[in-house]
Design an enzyme around this catalytic site. Sequence first.
Site, PDB file in Angstrom:
ATOM      1  N   ASP A   1       9.192 -16.488  38.173  1.00 37.89           N
ATOM      2  CA  ASP A   1      10.349 -17.144  37.597  1.00 37.89           C
ATOM      3  C   ASP A   1      11.562 -16.264  37.908  1.00 37.89           C
ATOM      4  O   ASP A   1      11.420 -15.054  38.083  1.00 37.89           O
ATOM      5  CB  ASP A   1      10.149 -17.289  36.083  1.00 37.89           C
ATOM      6  CG  ASP A   1      11.384 -17.816  35.397  1.00 37.89           C
ATOM      7  OD1 ASP A   1      11.879 -18.881  35.819  1.00 37.89           O
ATOM      8  OD2 ASP A   1      11.863 -17.161  34.451  1.00 37.89           O
TER       9      ASP A   1
ATOM     10  N   ASP B   1      15.109 -16.319  36.135  1.00 39.12           N
ATOM     11  CA  ASP B   1      15.864 -15.872  34.968  1.00 39.12           C
ATOM     12  C   ASP B   1      14.942 -15.363  33.869  1.00 39.12           C
ATOM     13  O   ASP B   1      14.093 -16.093  33.368  1.00 39.12           O
ATOM     14  CB  ASP B   1      16.736 -17.008  34.442  1.00 39.12           C
ATOM     15  CG  ASP B   1      17.659 -17.569  35.516  1.00 39.12           C
ATOM     16  OD1 ASP B   1      18.223 -16.770  36.275  1.00 39.12           O
ATOM     17  OD2 ASP B   1      17.789 -18.804  35.597  1.00 39.12           O
TER      18      ASP B   1
END
Length: 166
Positions: A8, A10
Amino acid sequence: MNRAIFLDRDGTVTTDIPFLTNDADLAFETNSADGIKVMNMLGFRVIIVTNQPQVARGMITEDGVKKINQKMLDELKKHGACVDAVYFCPHHPEQRTDIPEHARKYRIDCECRKPKSGMLKKAAGDFGIDLSKSFMIGDRTTDIMAGMNAGCKTILVKTGAAGADG
């Protein structure tokens, strides 16, 4: 078949700044570049998969997200960390009338938005990745669910939301 580590963006690679729209605000989680370098040394493809709903909110364009992603890749490369690809989902399923006209086309229920596994499956097809030998690493339960939905092993990190999103 190749194996990959899906990350991922953020809260995992970069600091979680809600609805990041300016590349000048981009910051990194501590040691994320070093972690990616280890993944590189272990022979994994490293692919970032990220939901970017600010596009569907009319806050930034897809090109704006690409600019932020390119800055991230450039900074990681300066630290010796190689990312093979970045996939992002600009969509959001919520239907609202207060969205700017140019963003309304992104208000759909797509297959790429995590927790669905569309981005991981697309990358698997593009790179010949065996998802059963791959990992999804993220800070939110949606990341973990996307990995599980794709048949990957999953790892929840203690950065960003640290799984507190439920």
